[in-house]
Design an enzyme around this catalytic site. Sequence first.
Site, PDB file in Angstrom:
ATOM      1  N   VAL A 183      87.461  19.176  85.306  1.00 53.40           N
ATOM      2  CA  VAL A 183      86.649  18.861  84.135  1.00 53.40           C
ATOM      3  C   VAL A 183      86.958  19.753  82.934  1.00 53.40           C
ATOM      4  O   VAL A 183      86.630  19.396  81.803  1.00 53.40           O
ATOM      5  CB  VAL A 183      85.141  18.946  84.481  1.00 53.40           C
ATOM      6  CG1 VAL A 183      84.690  20.388  84.621  1.00 53.40           C
ATOM      7  CG2 VAL A 183      84.288  18.202  83.457  1.00 53.40           C
ATOM      8  N   TYR A 184      87.608  20.897  83.146  1.00 59.43           N
ATOM      9  CA  TYR A 184      87.889  21.797  82.028  1.00 59.43           C
ATOM     10  C   TYR A 184      88.897  21.151  81.083  1.00 59.43           C
ATOM     11  O   TYR A 184      90.048  20.897  81.453  1.00 59.43           O
ATOM     12  CB  TYR A 184      88.440  23.131  82.522  1.00 59.43           C
ATOM     13  CG  TYR A 184      87.485  23.933  83.391  1.00 59.43           C
ATOM     14  CD1 TYR A 184      86.111  23.686  83.399  1.00 59.43           C
ATOM     15  CD2 TYR A 184      87.953  24.947  84.209  1.00 59.43           C
ATOM     16  CE1 TYR A 184      85.241  24.418  84.192  1.00 59.43           C
ATOM     17  CE2 TYR A 184      87.087  25.698  85.004  1.00 59.43           C
ATOM     18  CZ  TYR A 184      85.741  25.418  84.995  1.00 59.43           C
ATOM     19  OH  TYR A 184      84.885  26.161  85.787  1.00 59.43           O
ATOM     20  N   SER A 185      88.433  20.880  79.871  1.00 56.37           N
ATOM     21  CA  SER A 185      89.252  20.195  78.863  1.00 56.37           C
ATOM     22  C   SER A 185      89.820  18.893  79.397  1.00 56.37           C
ATOM     23  O   SER A 185      90.939  18.496  79.060  1.00 56.37           O
ATOM     24  CB  SER A 185      90.377  21.096  78.343  1.00 56.37           C
ATOM     25  OG  SER A 185      89.850  22.202  77.647  1.00 56.37           O
ATOM     26  N   ARG A 186      89.035  18.236  80.263  1.00 57.21           N
ATOM     27  CA  ARG A 186      89.406  16.929  80.827  1.00 57.21           C
ATOM     28  C   ARG A 186      90.811  16.947  81.448  1.00 57.21           C
ATOM     29  O   ARG A 186      91.633  16.087  81.182  1.00 57.21           O
ATOM     30  CB  ARG A 186      89.307  15.844  79.763  1.00 57.21           C
ATOM     31  CG  ARG A 186      87.888  15.441  79.399  1.00 57.21           C
ATOM     32  CD  ARG A 186      87.208  14.745  80.563  1.00 57.21           C
ATOM     33  NE  ARG A 186      85.922  14.178  80.211  1.00 57.21           N
ATOM     34  CZ  ARG A 186      84.755  14.821  80.324  1.00 57.21           C
ATOM     35  NH1 ARG A 186      84.754  16.073  80.793  1.00 57.21           N
ATOM     36  NH2 ARG A 186      83.623  14.241  80.001  1.00 57.21           N
TER      37      ARG A 186
END
Length: 342
Positions: A54-57
């Site tokens: 999920v970090y920066s998609r």
Amino acid sequence: MRYRTLGRTGIQVSPYALGAMNFGAMFDTGHDASTRIIHKALDAGVNLIDTADVYSRGESEEIVGKAIQDRRDAVVLATKFANPMGEEPGRRGASRRWIMTAVEDSLRRLRTDHIDLYQYHRPDTETDMEETLSALSDLVRSGKVRVIGTSKQPAIDIVEAQWISERRGLERFRCEQPPYSILDRGAERDVLPAVQRYGMGAIVWSPLAQGLLTGRVRKGRQSALTRSGPYFAHLSDERRIDAVEQLIPIAEEAGISLTHMAMAFAIAHRGVTAAILGPRTMEQLDDLLAGAEVVLSDDVLDRIDMIVPPGTDVGRLQMVYDPPALTEPHLRRRPTGERTAA
């Protein structure tokens, strides 16, 4: 740098873990700058890198994967699943259907054929834990994942998962990732004891209380921290700022910075394996690494206990997980007609 065993897995990890949440567009740390930070941390002996889909998609995983591709065997690589990866309802959670998709996506972005530590990022109350553990067990048996862990799990869920694994012959969670800092000591009450009871490791996040324990936020002064939004409302919590004001003299008298005291505190707990560093700049990383040899005396730890008693939180860290029992009023309130004693 000294190394510690991650629970009873036999995996040796550094007491500092490099967190990759800040890498990428989410917090505007570019690929080149992120790569330099990763290489500097590895050169300093940090061998545990923690990221999430999920970090920066997914961009954070891509940055990490590219940066370590020539040093993969030297890295204990951890990532996570469960948070939303799109608007579609099926692209999140802990169902077998999503886990099998999410892991392939992460492996591709990380440019690797296996993940050393695959972590359940946040509880999914819609999915039975046995479903989740069954899918994760298959990933371990297939060789795509080495060990599995959790993040933000309440102690009751940690215990339940261990029981399910034992009864069903499934892989068990080997690590938990709770928030833990001088200002956020709630994990000492039940989560860390549960982790210790079951021989799990603990990789704690936010040891600097999202920046408050750098001393850059002071009472009566304009904040030097620029982060805004609901996740960072605690940066203006007067209770937390008051505690920081009391902690600063302790660090000064010990001859260390507040940042170094906070990091040393986090890794001094018997149940903590590693604490996550979350630098956005090389200067921040250099400062954090400079405190690697700091040891807090019992006197300093006792003085910290007087300001923030063991097992207590000062105010609230917004990024923590609140279970439905706290967020859903109907789960803790009897129907109106049943509330009377007479």
